[in-house]
Design an enzyme around this catalytic site. Structure first.
Site, mmCIF file in Angstrom:
data_model
loop_
_atom_site.group_PDB
_atom_site.id
_atom_site.type_symbol
_atom_site.label_atom_id
_atom_site.label_comp_id
_atom_site.label_asym_id
_atom_site.label_seq_id
_atom_site.Cartn_x
_atom_site.Cartn_y
_atom_site.Cartn_z
ATOM 1 C CG ASN A 157 10.929 4.659 3.389
ATOM 2 O OD1 ASN A 157 11.750 5.281 3.818
ATOM 3 N ND2 ASN A 157 9.751 4.522 3.619
ATOM 4 C CD1 TRP A 158 17.182 3.010 1.773
ATOM 5 C CD2 TRP A 158 18.939 4.363 2.447
ATOM 6 N NE1 TRP A 158 18.133 2.945 0.858
ATOM 7 C CE2 TRP A 158 19.207 3.800 1.253
ATOM 8 C CE3 TRP A 158 19.734 5.121 2.904
ATOM 9 C CZ2 TRP A 158 20.454 4.059 0.443
ATOM 10 C CZ3 TRP A 158 21.017 5.595 2.297
ATOM 11 C CH2 TRP A 158 21.176 5.093 1.037
ATOM 12 C CE LYS A 159 9.783 1.503 5.540
ATOM 13 N NZ LYS A 159 8.624 0.515 6.048
ATOM 14 C CG HIS B 75 5.695 5.511 5.313
ATOM 15 N ND1 HIS B 75 5.315 4.608 6.422
ATOM 16 C CD2 HIS B 75 6.028 4.788 4.273
ATOM 17 C CE1 HIS B 75 5.810 3.299 5.939
ATOM 18 N NE2 HIS B 75 6.312 3.406 4.468
ATOM 19 C CD GLU C 71 6.903 2.447 8.519
ATOM 20 O OE1 GLU C 71 8.181 2.951 8.249
ATOM 21 O OE2 GLU C 71 6.922 1.166 7.901
ATOM 22 C CD GLU D 94 4.620 2.263 1.175
ATOM 23 O OE1 GLU D 94 5.616 1.728 0.513
ATOM 24 O OE2 GLU D 94 4.655 3.051 2.186
ATOM 25 N N GLY E 124 6.823 -4.778 5.335
ATOM 26 C CA GLY E 124 7.812 -5.188 6.056
ATOM 27 C C GLY E 124 7.404 -6.633 6.823
ATOM 28 C CB SER F 21 6.757 -7.411 1.144
ATOM 29 O OG SER F 21 6.647 -7.309 2.354
HETATM 30 P P1 13P Z 1 9.116 -2.966 2.888
HETATM 31 O O1 13P Z 1 9.434 -2.874 1.315
HETATM 32 O O2 13P Z 1 10.327 -3.128 3.796
HETATM 33 O O3 13P Z 1 8.032 -3.874 2.970
HETATM 34 O O4 13P Z 1 8.672 -1.503 3.231
HETATM 35 C C1 13P Z 1 7.739 -0.912 2.245
HETATM 36 C C2 13P Z 1 7.364 0.510 2.906
HETATM 37 O O5 13P Z 1 7.099 0.944 3.831
HETATM 38 C C3 13P Z 1 8.193 1.744 1.815
HETATM 39 O O6 13P Z 1 7.850 2.953 2.176
#
Ligand code: 13P
Length: 249
Positions: free
Chosen positions: A10-12, A94, A96, A166, A172, A212
């Protein structure tokens, strides 16, 4: 879709289109030829370029979509538009999106329905915040997210869902859930699905861990019996680290 090993990136909201195309092609060229399904979810602006370049060994997902197929929804992208581009996967729910864009369980249930109606496979995210984990309330919290977002589906529809657990405190932050914490939650979610659907449905669903995931912890996490792979943020933005994660199965 039958249960599979999956490495999803997931590149966000990261990378330019040209950077994204370059990382995507490097992953496709360098990934180990194992049985893992590899999926990259870039920003919307990159989808067509990745679809145009793609070979068979890396799939493309959207990070979100609306629940309507068209209409006066400025700034939104519909599941039908994704389908028409040849996209087969979409991430929904997600943390976020839930936190920064106020996406509720009820809204997510609508999005899930519409994505499935358009033939998309949904990667449905769930996970608890730190205060819930500290109070040991994570199982009930995540179970409610599944119940409210997914459990209106038929067993046949559920076959087009992959779950991504997650924990918010691990996203993150560099603080990964231990492999035992991930395994405990995944086993719990599988048993919860067995209770509400069937043992077969529970055995067939892929449950990914996210938060992570890095090359140095992927092998241990993916080695857990109920962890079918990962949804990877930061470490999917570098082709080397993501190809190492793919090789961890
Ligand atoms: P990280 O791997 O950067 O912690 O992010 C996880 C994530 O939110 C994947 O959707």
């Amino acid at each position: 879709m039958a249960r599979k090993n999956i490495a999803a990136g997931n590149w966000k909201m990261n990378t330019s289109v040209s950077e994204g195309v370059s990382i995507f092609n490097d992953i496709s060229t360098n990934r180990i030829d194992n049985d893992a399904l590899v999926i990259i979810a870039p920003p919307f602006t990159h989808l067509q370029s990745l679809i145009d370049q793609k070979k068979d060994n890396v799939e493309v997902a959207a990070q979100n979509c609306h629940f309507e197929n068209s209409g006066a929804f400025t700034g939104e992208i519909s599941p039908e538009m994704l389908k028409n581009m040849g996209i087969k996967y979409v991430i929904l729910g997600h943390s976020e999106r839930r936190e920064y864009f106020q996406e509720s369980d009820a809204l997510l249930a609508q999005k899930v329905n519409s994505a499935l109606d358009n033939g998309l496979h949904v990667i449905f995210c769930c996970g608890e915040p730190l205060e819930v984990r500290k109070a040991d309330g994570q199982n009930n919290f995540v179970a409610a997210q599944l119940k409210n977002g997914l459990f209106h589906l038929s067993e046949k529809q559920l076959a087009n869902i992959t779950i991504a657990y997650e924990p918010i405190w691990a996203i993150g932050t560099g603080e990964t859930a231990t492999s035992q914490q991930a395994q405990d939650m995944h086993a719990y979610l599988r048993s919860y699905i067995a209770e509400n659907y069937s043992q077969e449905a529970a055995n067939n669903i892929s449950i990914l861990y996210g938060g992570s995931v890095k090359p140095d912890n992927a092998k241990e996490l993916f080695g857990q019996p109920d962890v079918d792979g990962g949804l990877v943020g930061g470490a999917s933005l570098k082709s080397d680290s993501f190809t190492d994660i793919i090789a961890s199965f």
